[in-house]
Design a protein around this motif. Structure first.
Motif, short mmCIF file in Angstrom:
data_model
loop_
_atom_site.label_atom_id
_atom_site.label_comp_id
_atom_site.label_asym_id
_atom_site.label_seq_id
_atom_site.Cartn_x
_atom_site.Cartn_y
_atom_site.Cartn_z
N MET A 1 0.85 -1.19 0.00
CA MET A 1 0.00 0.00 0.00
C MET A 1 0.89 1.24 0.00
SD MET A 1 -3.03 1.05 2.63
CE MET A 1 -1.94 1.04 4.04
N THR A 2 0.55 2.19 -0.88
CA THR A 2 1.32 3.43 -0.97
C THR A 2 0.87 4.40 0.12
OG1 THR A 2 1.59 3.19 -3.36
CG2 THR A 2 1.88 5.39 -2.44
N ALA A 3 1.85 4.96 0.84
CA ALA A 3 1.56 5.93 1.89
C ALA A 3 1.59 7.33 1.29
CB ALA A 3 2.61 5.81 3.00
N ARG A 4 0.53 8.09 1.53
CA ARG A 4 0.45 9.48 1.08
C ARG A 4 1.02 10.36 2.19
NH1 ARG A 4 -4.10 11.49 0.79
NH2 ARG A 4 -3.94 12.74 -1.12
N VAL A 5 2.05 11.13 1.85
CA VAL A 5 2.86 11.82 2.85
C VAL A 5 2.93 13.31 2.57
CG1 VAL A 5 5.18 12.01 3.85
CG2 VAL A 5 4.23 9.75 3.31
N ILE A 6 2.87 14.10 3.65
CA ILE A 6 3.16 15.53 3.61
C ILE A 6 4.46 15.77 4.37
CG2 ILE A 6 2.49 17.77 4.60
CD1 ILE A 6 -0.38 17.15 3.81
N VAL A 7 5.32 16.64 3.83
CA VAL A 7 6.57 17.02 4.47
C VAL A 7 6.43 18.44 5.01
CG1 VAL A 7 9.03 17.47 4.14
CG2 VAL A 7 7.93 15.54 2.96
N ALA A 8 6.77 18.65 6.29
CA ALA A 8 6.71 19.97 6.90
C ALA A 8 8.09 20.34 7.43
CB ALA A 8 5.68 20.01 8.03
N ASP A 9 8.71 21.37 6.84
CA ASP A 9 10.02 21.84 7.28
C ASP A 9 10.17 23.29 6.84
OD1 ASP A 9 13.01 22.27 7.39
OD2 ASP A 9 12.93 20.19 8.02
N ASP A 10 10.68 24.14 7.72
CA ASP A 10 10.75 25.56 7.41
C ASP A 10 11.92 25.92 6.50
OD1 ASP A 10 12.47 24.98 9.60
OD2 ASP A 10 12.65 27.12 10.01
N GLN A 11 12.92 25.06 6.38
CA GLN A 11 14.07 25.34 5.53
C GLN A 11 13.82 24.79 4.13
OE1 GLN A 11 17.49 23.75 7.57
NE2 GLN A 11 17.55 25.44 9.03
N ALA A 12 13.76 25.68 3.16
CA ALA A 12 13.38 25.27 1.81
C ALA A 12 14.30 24.21 1.23
CB ALA A 12 13.35 26.49 0.88
N VAL A 13 15.61 24.37 1.42
CA VAL A 13 16.56 23.41 0.86
C VAL A 13 16.36 22.03 1.49
CG1 VAL A 13 19.00 22.80 0.68
CG2 VAL A 13 18.28 25.17 0.29
N VAL A 14 16.18 22.00 2.81
CA VAL A 14 15.96 20.74 3.50
C VAL A 14 14.64 20.12 3.06
CG1 VAL A 14 15.62 19.64 5.75
CG2 VAL A 14 17.34 21.44 5.49
N ARG A 15 13.59 20.94 3.02
CA ARG A 15 12.26 20.45 2.64
C ARG A 15 12.29 19.85 1.23
NH1 ARG A 15 9.93 24.87 3.46
NH2 ARG A 15 9.72 25.66 1.33
N GLU A 16 12.91 20.57 0.29
CA GLU A 16 12.96 20.08 -1.08
C GLU A 16 13.82 18.82 -1.19
OE1 GLU A 16 14.38 23.49 -3.16
OE2 GLU A 16 12.52 24.64 -2.84
N GLY A 17 14.88 18.75 -0.37
CA GLY A 17 15.71 17.56 -0.38
C GLY A 17 14.98 16.33 0.13
N ILE A 18 14.18 16.53 1.20
CA ILE A 18 13.40 15.41 1.74
C ILE A 18 12.35 14.95 0.73
CG2 ILE A 18 11.77 14.73 3.55
CD1 ILE A 18 13.25 16.68 5.42
N VAL A 19 11.69 15.91 0.09
CA VAL A 19 10.69 15.57 -0.93
C VAL A 19 11.34 14.78 -2.06
CG1 VAL A 19 9.16 16.52 -2.71
CG2 VAL A 19 9.14 17.48 -0.39
N MET A 20 12.52 15.22 -2.49
CA MET A 20 13.22 14.51 -3.57
C MET A 20 13.59 13.09 -3.15
SD MET A 20 16.67 15.71 -5.62
CE MET A 20 15.85 17.24 -6.04
N LEU A 21 14.10 12.96 -1.90
CA LEU A 21 14.46 11.63 -1.39
C LEU A 21 13.24 10.72 -1.35
CD1 LEU A 21 16.29 9.55 0.02
CD2 LEU A 21 15.75 10.70 2.18
N LEU A 22 12.13 11.23 -0.79
CA LEU A 22 10.94 10.41 -0.66
C LEU A 22 10.41 9.97 -2.02
CD1 LEU A 22 9.01 12.32 2.16
CD2 LEU A 22 10.39 10.25 2.37
#
Length: 223
Positions: free
Chosen positions: A1-22
């Protein structure tokens, strides 16, 4: 089953990196990203994700308060903290607010996937270092209670056995394997334990197990 995920982080570079990794990980679909807690709560209401990966220290509304609001308003959505900090002042408020998982940002992709799957299955998605810290904290405050002859609060012998394995940090799947029973049976036992013991989650169940002598804190010998 695919998990639908939201990422919450105030640092844009970190947030975008986590989204890319996921986006590279199996079984995870990123459906949204938030720059602070207020936006995270709003996105959960709009998108109804399975899991939020939540940073703690953010402007406007921090991760602890955002977790509390999400768990109160949208209980079907689980929260896994993903933060730089693993100190007591960060860990325990987040767990009390309702976070079911807690990872530090040095976690690998496989660890993130495992935590997401664990919380969706009703287990705790804790990093090993965090789980050890939680058990150390419980051990430090738990009085050395002699082991009981019979389980408290009407627990059956099997339920007491399951609870002792929960307190030792085993997942539902691991408990099922050790006791040679089905995962659904383990979940039924845990639901019964929560109801009889009057606890809401696994962290409270661990404390209950130590306080009632179902398991002894590490390093304590009782004669």
């Amino acid at each position: 089953m695919t998990a639908r995920v939201i990422v919450a982080d105030d640092q844009a570079v970190v947030r975008e990196g986590i989204v890319m990794l996921l986006g590279l990980l199996p079984g995870i679909e990123v459906v949204g990203a938030a720059k602070d807690g207020e936006e995270a709560v709003a996105l959960v209401g709009e998108l109804a994700p399975d899991v939020v990966l939540m940073d703690l220290r953010m402007p406007r509304c921090d991760g602890v308060e955002a977790t509390r609001r999400i768990r109160e308003r949208y209980p079907a959505t689980q929260v896994v903290v993903l933060t730089t900090y693993a100190d007591d002042d960060s860990l325990f408020p987040a767990l009390r607010a309702g976070a079911r998982g807690y990872l530090t940002k040095d976690a690998g992709g496989d660890e993130i996937v495992r935590a997401v799957r664990d919380v969706m299955a009703g287990d705790a998605g804790l990093a090993p270092t965090v789980q050890r810290r939680l058990l150390e904290r419980v051990s430090a405050v738990a009085a050395p209670v002699p082991a009981r002859e019979s389980p408290p609060d009407g627990l059956t012998a099997r339920e007491a056995e399951v609870l002792s394995l929960v307190a030792e940090g085993f997942s539902n799947k691991e408990i099922a394997g050790r006791l040679h029973i089905g995962a659904a049976t383990v979940k039924t036992h845990i639901n019964n334990i929560f109801a009889k013991a009057g606890v809401r989650d696994r962290a409270q169940a661990v404390r209950y197990a130590y306080q009632h002598g179902l398991i002894r804190p590490p390093g304590i010998n009782i004669t």
